[in-house]
Design an enzyme around this catalytic site. Structure first.
Site, PDB file in Angstrom:
ATOM      1  N   CYS A   2       0.883  -1.090   0.078  1.00  0.00           N
ATOM      2  CA  CYS A   2      -0.060   0.006   0.158  1.00  0.00           C
ATOM      3  C   CYS A   2       0.815   1.270   0.018  1.00  0.00           C
ATOM      4  O   CYS A   2       2.109   1.180   0.344  1.00  0.00           O
ATOM      5  CB  CYS A   2      -0.849  -0.018   1.023  1.00  0.00           C
ATOM      6  SG  CYS A   2      -1.779  -1.637   1.727  1.00  0.00           S
ATOM      7  N   ARG A  27       1.369   1.842  -5.856  1.00  0.00           N
ATOM      8  CA  ARG A  27       1.673   0.984  -4.920  1.00  0.00           C
ATOM      9  C   ARG A  27       0.247   0.107  -4.596  1.00  0.00           C
ATOM     10  O   ARG A  27       0.462  -0.933  -3.807  1.00  0.00           O
ATOM     11  CB  ARG A  27       2.111   1.560  -3.519  1.00  0.00           C
ATOM     12  CG  ARG A  27       3.686   1.840  -3.556  1.00  0.00           C
ATOM     13  CD  ARG A  27       3.890   2.591  -2.177  1.00  0.00           C
ATOM     14  NE  ARG A  27       5.519   2.860  -2.117  1.00  0.00           N
ATOM     15  CZ  ARG A  27       6.288   1.912  -1.723  1.00  0.00           C
ATOM     16  NH1 ARG A  27       5.623   0.576  -0.925  1.00  0.00           N
ATOM     17  NH2 ARG A  27       7.398   2.088  -1.429  1.00  0.00           N
ATOM     18  N   TRP A  76      -3.375  -1.937  -1.755  1.00  0.00           N
ATOM     19  CA  TRP A  76      -3.575  -3.184  -2.551  1.00  0.00           C
ATOM     20  C   TRP A  76      -4.195  -4.134  -1.639  1.00  0.00           C
ATOM     21  O   TRP A  76      -3.431  -4.486  -0.406  1.00  0.00           O
ATOM     22  CB  TRP A  76      -2.281  -3.536  -2.918  1.00  0.00           C
ATOM     23  CG  TRP A  76      -2.071  -4.720  -3.825  1.00  0.00           C
ATOM     24  CD1 TRP A  76      -2.314  -4.814  -5.137  1.00  0.00           C
ATOM     25  CD2 TRP A  76      -1.665  -5.874  -3.483  1.00  0.00           C
ATOM     26  NE1 TRP A  76      -2.233  -5.839  -5.638  1.00  0.00           N
ATOM     27  CE2 TRP A  76      -1.760  -6.857  -4.761  1.00  0.00           C
ATOM     28  CE3 TRP A  76      -1.555  -6.638  -2.208  1.00  0.00           C
ATOM     29  CZ2 TRP A  76      -1.652  -8.205  -4.647  1.00  0.00           C
ATOM     30  CZ3 TRP A  76      -1.438  -8.044  -2.193  1.00  0.00           C
ATOM     31  CH2 TRP A  76      -1.219  -8.749  -3.647  1.00  0.00           C
ATOM     32  N   ASN A 102       0.376  -0.306   6.032  1.00  0.00           N
ATOM     33  CA  ASN A 102       0.856  -1.330   5.021  1.00  0.00           C
ATOM     34  C   ASN A 102       1.785  -2.202   5.296  1.00  0.00           C
ATOM     35  O   ASN A 102       2.517  -2.275   6.219  1.00  0.00           O
ATOM     36  CB  ASN A 102       2.084  -0.445   4.071  1.00  0.00           C
ATOM     37  CG  ASN A 102       2.845  -1.003   3.124  1.00  0.00           C
ATOM     38  OD1 ASN A 102       2.096  -1.867   2.565  1.00  0.00           O
ATOM     39  ND2 ASN A 102       3.992  -0.717   2.700  1.00  0.00           N
ATOM     40  N   GLY A 103       1.038  -3.572   5.049  1.00  0.00           N
ATOM     41  CA  GLY A 103       1.613  -4.760   5.638  1.00  0.00           C
ATOM     42  C   GLY A 103       0.482  -5.814   6.028  1.00  0.00           C
ATOM     43  O   GLY A 103      -0.436  -5.750   5.375  1.00  0.00           O
ATOM     44  N   GLU A 483      11.201 -12.460 -20.273  1.00  0.00           N
ATOM     45  CA  GLU A 483      10.748 -11.305 -19.817  1.00  0.00           C
ATOM     46  C   GLU A 483       9.852 -10.616 -20.701  1.00  0.00           C
ATOM     47  O   GLU A 483       8.661 -10.024 -20.415  1.00  0.00           O
ATOM     48  CB  GLU A 483      12.034 -10.257 -19.711  1.00  0.00           C
ATOM     49  CG  GLU A 483      11.717  -8.856 -19.599  1.00  0.00           C
ATOM     50  CD  GLU A 483      11.109  -8.340 -18.390  1.00  0.00           C
ATOM     51  OE1 GLU A 483      10.373  -7.472 -18.047  1.00  0.00           O
ATOM     52  OE2 GLU A 483      10.713  -9.424 -17.345  1.00  0.00           O
ATOM     53  N   LYS A 487       5.841  -9.252 -19.527  1.00  0.00           N
ATOM     54  CA  LYS A 487       5.232  -8.117 -19.819  1.00  0.00           C
ATOM     55  C   LYS A 487       3.872  -8.351 -20.522  1.00  0.00           C
ATOM     56  O   LYS A 487       3.166  -7.766 -20.025  1.00  0.00           O
ATOM     57  CB  LYS A 487       5.960  -7.375 -20.987  1.00  0.00           C
ATOM     58  CG  LYS A 487       7.479  -6.668 -20.245  1.00  0.00           C
ATOM     59  CD  LYS A 487       7.207  -5.713 -19.305  1.00  0.00           C
ATOM     60  CE  LYS A 487       7.290  -5.761 -18.086  1.00  0.00           C
ATOM     61  NZ  LYS A 487       8.267  -6.719 -17.274  1.00  0.00           N
ATOM     62  N   GLU A 490       1.460  -9.563 -17.715  1.00  0.00           N
ATOM     63  CA  GLU A 490       1.144  -8.512 -16.855  1.00  0.00           C
ATOM     64  C   GLU A 490       0.109  -7.259 -17.292  1.00  0.00           C
ATOM     65  O   GLU A 490      -0.801  -7.079 -16.381  1.00  0.00           O
ATOM     66  CB  GLU A 490       2.556  -7.834 -16.597  1.00  0.00           C
ATOM     67  CG  GLU A 490       3.423  -8.533 -15.810  1.00  0.00           C
ATOM     68  CD  GLU A 490       4.665  -7.489 -15.330  1.00  0.00           C
ATOM     69  OE1 GLU A 490       5.112  -7.671 -14.229  1.00  0.00           O
ATOM     70  OE2 GLU A 490       5.420  -6.979 -16.415  1.00  0.00           O
ATOM     71  N   HIS A 506      11.486 -30.674 -27.338  1.00  0.00           N
ATOM     72  CA  HIS A 506      11.715 -31.282 -26.163  1.00  0.00           C
ATOM     73  C   HIS A 506      10.221 -31.185 -25.342  1.00  0.00           C
ATOM     74  O   HIS A 506      10.004 -31.484 -24.355  1.00  0.00           O
ATOM     75  CB  HIS A 506      12.714 -31.111 -25.017  1.00  0.00           C
ATOM     76  CG  HIS A 506      14.137 -31.368 -25.675  1.00  0.00           C
ATOM     77  ND1 HIS A 506      14.725 -32.792 -25.514  1.00  0.00           N
ATOM     78  CD2 HIS A 506      14.949 -30.667 -26.393  1.00  0.00           C
ATOM     79  CE1 HIS A 506      15.653 -32.635 -26.191  1.00  0.00           C
ATOM     80  NE2 HIS A 506      15.967 -31.642 -26.414  1.00  0.00           N
ATOM     81  N   LYS A 609       3.076  -1.913  -7.808  1.00  0.00           N
ATOM     82  CA  LYS A 609       4.553  -1.935  -8.262  1.00  0.00           C
ATOM     83  C   LYS A 609       5.571  -2.315  -7.361  1.00  0.00           C
ATOM     84  O   LYS A 609       6.439  -3.078  -7.531  1.00  0.00           O
ATOM     85  CB  LYS A 609       4.938  -0.103  -8.253  1.00  0.00           C
ATOM     86  CG  LYS A 609       6.251   0.091  -8.791  1.00  0.00           C
ATOM     87  CD  LYS A 609       6.494  -0.276 -10.276  1.00  0.00           C
ATOM     88  CE  LYS A 609       7.784   0.129 -10.773  1.00  0.00           C
ATOM     89  NZ  LYS A 609       8.082  -0.598 -12.095  1.00  0.00           N
TER      90      LYS A 609
END
Length: 614
Positions: A2, A27, A76, A102-103, A483, A487, A490, A506, A609
């Site tokens: 948060c 955040r 969040w 936050n947490g 990567e 992207k 996400e 394989h 983030k």
């Protein structure tokens, strides 16, 4: 994960809080709220689920009272869904205390059982702390004493900010495994989860140490440990301009940050080349004797940072001749790694607050290992806890999907590899200088790759209905393929996978069906002819099975033309620098496909983030 902001001072508290939350929304954006202690010593609260714009609309319809003490929060969700009731701030039973968090409070259920008769308005662990604090304050009559007593009872991770009606002009705050910084003003002071909360108002800051309590008033700042002992603090100057965290005319922060990658590379390299050789002053803290005796390196990171570590591994092993392992931070501390005094740990975190990585670094230190942090955020927790820190100087990255931070992290690891190779005496001077020449030329080449946006935009709009995309790469191209897939997951919310091209036969080739889009990262035919020919063979294999091939190739490579449906060209570079050019078209593709689907590029669902909870 948060965002939190606190303010005491004479300015419009609501404006300060909302401005801070706007800069912290990356955040968390499940809900937002503010609480202000008004002139009549009553707490006024406005909070709303959804993004910050929902709170702004609420404040238009129902303005909040003004006062000189306030706290704000953008959430969040962890405990309790993203509802109005679960949004912060939360109040004590009698409305005398406002608190944000936050947490995660791990023992909240046990604490809640103690609060017989309490009527909770939310499903959150945070409200439990607010109610406890209110009851403790009623007994002690002193906010700091009550706060200290409650904080020492909490288990988990937390940054807490609170104020009380009985003590206007004062905010108390505590941190345990969660970030907290103080902003120093003239006749006003600030608190935040990072400097973005107050950088518009002051560039003077103090990073609050682990297990500390901060108390701010308009004219004073006090920091103590949980037992009340004074903790020494050190002021630092915030290095970045607040304008750097604005879109600057771009349609999204992600687009802006992709375009800023040439500057991010240049800033990461700047000041670290001397007489044509790489020298990183920050590593002096480790000493050359230690660096010469390193026999193994473990890189700790998560997500995009872990892929940056995988790219960097190729450079470290080639130039410094030290074996490197990439460990996901959240896995490292739950096993029994084999290490000794010559094992170096390198952590990678854009924010420097990634909880998984912080706890893994702490575990490494418990094992007696030396630690180096690669970080983009000044005075963050992980670099402060490390023996040495290599700051990337990429500037603020606001979009949740990392772009320029990835680029800068890879460059920082390459610089580290060249420095270590020089100190260990295993890298020929001619090879070192050739690599430095490539590094110095990189910003211009990255700029050329950035200019591929128009071609990618057209391609993405053609593929707006695509439901799955595969990415193939060999050697250093493999982690870049991973990567590129991340992207797309996400921000476009579609299935995407990255594979080592040699793994095709394989198993993964079974995924190839008619029309399946596949991005292929093609090595240079000049510098890697064997790998180039193998990748061209891979292209032929998947093309014959109906794949639609989008090949990313260096300028002048014509060998793939008969087999690729789309060709994206990037400038020439030596093999270890190719990933920094190949990744850019894939960043643009993810952005443009997300845009074509009408999605929020900067704030994708379910993500934030900075991952500051484990």
């Amino acid at each position: 994960m948060c965002g939190i902001v606190g303010y005491v001072g004479p300015n419009s508290t609501s404006e300060v809080l909302i401005a801070g939350l706007a800069r912290l929304e990356y955040r968390g954006y499940d809900s937002a709220g503010i609480a202000i202690l008004d002139s009549e010593h009553e707490i006024d609260v406005r909070k709303r689920s959804g993004k910050l714009k929902e709170l702004r609309e609420l404040l238009k319809d129902s303005p909040i009272k003004q006062g000189n003490t306030g706290i704000g929060h953008t959430r969040w969700a962890t405990h309790g869904g993203p509802t109005d009731e679960n949004a912060h701030p939360h109040l004590s039973e009698d409305g005398s205390v406002a608190l944000i968090h936050n947490g995660i409070i791990e023992n909240f259920a046990e604490l809640r059982e103690e609060l017989a008769g309490a009527e909770f308005k939310s499903d959150t662990d945070t409200e439990v702390v607010a109610v406890l604090l209110g009851r403790e304050l009623a007994q002690t009559g002193d906010l700091e004493t009550a706060f200290r007593n409650i904080v020492k009872r909490l288990h988990g991770t937390f940054t807490l900010l609170a104020f009380a009606t009985a003590e206007p002009g004062k905010i108390v705050a505590a941190r345990h495994h969660s970030p907290l910084v103080i902003g120093l003003g003239e006749g006003e002071n600030f608190l935040g989860s990072d400097v973005a909360a107050f950088v518009e108002y002051t560039r003077r800051a103090i990073a609050v140490e682990e297990d500390s309590i901060a108390v701010i008033t308009p004219d004073s700042v006090q920091v103590t440990d949980f037992d009340g002992n004074t903790v020494a603090t050190e002021e630092f100057a915030v290095a970045w301009d607040p304008a750097a965290a604005d879109k600057g005319g771009w349609p999204s922060f992600m687009a802006k940050e992709i375009s800023e990658q040439p500057e991010a590379v240049a800033n990461t390299v700047r000041g670290r080349i001397k007489d044509g050789l790489v020298e990183i002053p920050e590593l002096a803290a480790l000493g050359d004797d230690y660096l010469q005796n390193i026999n193994r390196i473990i890189v700790l990171a998560c997500g995009t940072a872990a892929y940056a570590g995988q790219v960097g591994r190729y450079a470290i092993e080639k130039w410094a001749r030290v074996p490197v392992e990439i460990e996901l931070s959240h896995e490292f501390r739950y096993r029994d790694p084999i290490v000794d005094e010559n094992t170096l740990v390198i952590s990678i975190s854009q924010s420097g607050e990634t909880m998984d990585t912080f706890l893994a670094v702490s575990y490494a230190k418990e094992l007696g290992l030396k630690t180096v942090s690669v970080c983009n955020t000044q005075a963050a927790t992980i670099p402060r806890e490390s023996d040495a820190a290599i700051y990337t100087h990429a500037g603020p990255e606001v979009a949740v999907a990392s772009t320029k931070a990835f680029m800068a992290q890879v460059v920082a690891l390459q610089l580290f590899a060249l420095h270590l190779g020089r100190v260990r005496g295993v890298l020929a001077d001619s090879d070192h200088r050739r690599a430095v020449t490539q590094l110095e030329a990189l910003p211009d080449k990255v700029q050329q790759a950035v200019e591929s946006q128009e071609q990618i935009q057209q391609l993405a709009h053609w593929m707006a209905d695509t439901r799955s995309v595969l990415f193939l790469g060999r050697h250093v191209g493999f982690p870049v393929a991973l990567e590129g897939a991340l992207k797309l997951k996400e921000i476009a919310y579609i299935h995407a996978e990255g594979f080592a091209a040699g793994e095709l036969k394989h198993g993964p080739i079974a995924l190839i069906d008619h029309g399946q889009p596949v991005f292929v990262l093609v090595p240079s035919p000049r510098t890697s002819p064997t790998m180039h020919s193998k990748v061209v063979s891979n292209i032929q294999e998947i093309r014959s099975r109906g794949a639609r091939v989008i090949a990313i190739v260096e300028t002048g490579d014509t060998a793939v033309l008969p087999y690729a449906d789309e060709v994206i060209r990037v400038p020439l570079a030596d093999p270890l620098f190719e990933p920094l050019l190949h990744i850019i078209p894939m960043q643009w593709f993810a952005l443009e496909l997300s845009t074509a689907k009408g999605l929020d590029v900067d704030q994708p669902r379910n993500l934030a983030k900075s991952v500051t909870v484990e």
